[in-house]
Design a protein around this motif. Sequence first.
Motif, PDB file in Angstrom:
ATOM      1  N   ASP A   1    -103.347 163.322  71.803  1.00 51.54           N
ATOM      2  CA  ASP A   1    -103.172 162.137  72.649  1.00 51.54           C
ATOM      3  C   ASP A   1    -102.505 162.495  73.970  1.00 51.54           C
ATOM      4  O   ASP A   1    -101.988 161.632  74.663  1.00 51.54           O
ATOM      5  CB  ASP A   1    -102.397 161.048  71.908  1.00 51.54           C
TER       6      ASP A   1
ATOM      7  N   MET B   1     -99.985 157.678  71.060  1.00 51.21           N
ATOM      8  CA  MET B   1    -100.330 157.447  69.656  1.00 51.21           C
ATOM      9  C   MET B   1     -99.280 158.032  68.725  1.00 51.21           C
ATOM     10  O   MET B   1     -98.943 157.435  67.699  1.00 51.21           O
ATOM     11  CB  MET B   1    -101.714 158.023  69.325  1.00 51.21           C
ATOM     12  N   ARG B   2     -98.739 159.182  69.072  1.00 49.58           N
ATOM     13  CA  ARG B   2     -97.710 159.785  68.225  1.00 49.58           C
ATOM     14  C   ARG B   2     -96.467 158.903  68.164  1.00 49.58           C
ATOM     15  O   ARG B   2     -95.949 158.630  67.083  1.00 49.58           O
ATOM     16  CB  ARG B   2     -97.343 161.182  68.725  1.00 49.58           C
TER      17      ARG B   2
ATOM     18  N   LYS C   1     -98.169 161.095  74.622  1.00 48.45           N
ATOM     19  CA  LYS C   1     -97.791 160.966  73.208  1.00 48.45           C
ATOM     20  C   LYS C   1     -97.815 159.517  72.735  1.00 48.45           C
ATOM     21  O   LYS C   1     -97.103 159.156  71.800  1.00 48.45           O
ATOM     22  CB  LYS C   1     -96.415 161.573  72.943  1.00 48.45           C
TER      23      LYS C   1
ATOM     24  N   ARG D   1    -101.542 165.257  64.072  1.00 49.94           N
ATOM     25  CA  ARG D   1    -102.405 165.051  65.242  1.00 49.94           C
ATOM     26  C   ARG D   1    -101.573 165.004  66.497  1.00 49.94           C
ATOM     27  O   ARG D   1    -100.532 164.379  66.535  1.00 49.94           O
ATOM     28  CB  ARG D   1    -103.161 163.720  65.126  1.00 49.94           C
ATOM     29  N   TYR D   2    -102.090 165.638  67.525  1.00 48.93           N
ATOM     30  CA  TYR D   2    -101.403 165.615  68.811  1.00 48.93           C
ATOM     31  C   TYR D   2    -102.393 165.664  69.962  1.00 48.93           C
ATOM     32  O   TYR D   2    -102.084 166.156  71.040  1.00 48.93           O
ATOM     33  CB  TYR D   2    -100.374 166.743  68.900  1.00 48.93           C
TER      34      TYR D   2
ATOM     35  N   ARG E   1    -107.751 170.513  67.401  1.00 46.43           N
ATOM     36  CA  ARG E   1    -107.780 169.495  66.349  1.00 46.43           C
ATOM     37  C   ARG E   1    -108.493 170.114  65.150  1.00 46.43           C
ATOM     38  O   ARG E   1    -109.706 170.343  65.193  1.00 46.43           O
ATOM     39  CB  ARG E   1    -108.505 168.235  66.819  1.00 46.43           C
TER      40      ARG E   1
ATOM     41  N   GLN F   1    -105.235 158.780  60.002  1.00 47.57           N
ATOM     42  CA  GLN F   1    -105.051 159.261  61.371  1.00 47.57           C
ATOM     43  C   GLN F   1    -103.708 158.816  61.936  1.00 47.57           C
ATOM     44  O   GLN F   1    -103.037 159.583  62.633  1.00 47.57           O
ATOM     45  CB  GLN F   1    -106.199 158.792  62.262  1.00 47.57           C
TER      46      GLN F   1
ATOM     47  N   TYR G   1    -100.776 161.238  63.298  1.00 47.27           N
ATOM     48  CA  TYR G   1    -100.119 161.108  64.598  1.00 47.27           C
ATOM     49  C   TYR G   1     -98.597 161.031  64.425  1.00 47.27           C
ATOM     50  O   TYR G   1     -97.850 161.647  65.188  1.00 47.27           O
ATOM     51  CB  TYR G   1    -100.613 159.875  65.359  1.00 47.27           C
TER      52      TYR G   1
ATOM     53  N   TYR H   1     -95.653 163.623  65.929  1.00 46.33           N
ATOM     54  CA  TYR H   1     -94.482 163.237  66.721  1.00 46.33           C
ATOM     55  C   TYR H   1     -93.219 163.870  66.158  1.00 46.33           C
ATOM     56  O   TYR H   1     -92.395 164.397  66.880  1.00 46.33           O
ATOM     57  CB  TYR H   1     -94.334 161.709  66.736  1.00 46.33           C
TER      58      TYR H   1
END
Length: 163
Positions: free
Chosen positions: A134, A140-141, A138, A131-132, A28, A116, A120, A124
Amino acid sequence: MVPSFPKLAGLGERYLYEQLVAIRDGERVIAQMAGQVDNKTDQELADLAAYYDGFERSGGQTDPKLADLGEKVYRAGVAERGVAACTACHGPQGHGNDPAGFPALAGQHAEYLEGQLKAYATGYEQPGEGRYTDGESKIMRSNAFGLSDLELKAVASYIAGLQ
């Protein structure tokens, strides 16, 4: 104090620890954190997570114009696009689920949350970007990717006003 930075107080010890490890290990990337945790041990990161989680988070406010839409997304999701309700992981009042590693969101800065969520969504659509952190689920993505820009802004604003 800075709306684009997260409030760390009361975020959830497990979540904070996992994010600090991800930052330290380069999973991150956050420019503002460059060098802050690079040489910290797992125990030092665990201690930092416990320290910040021990503080009470300050509240925030919901934009009244976005409240209804934000509440709808937070409490019910968007079924036709496969977006789960935020309450499923973060709780009805946004207090999270620390044992599961789901952060408390109530009172978080809306600007930070919106950023954020957009990161995310980018993660995706473009793996390796955004962001990845999660995991393989996935969740949140895929949820963020399923929201419109207005829905992202509204749910972020709604969460900011949760107490």
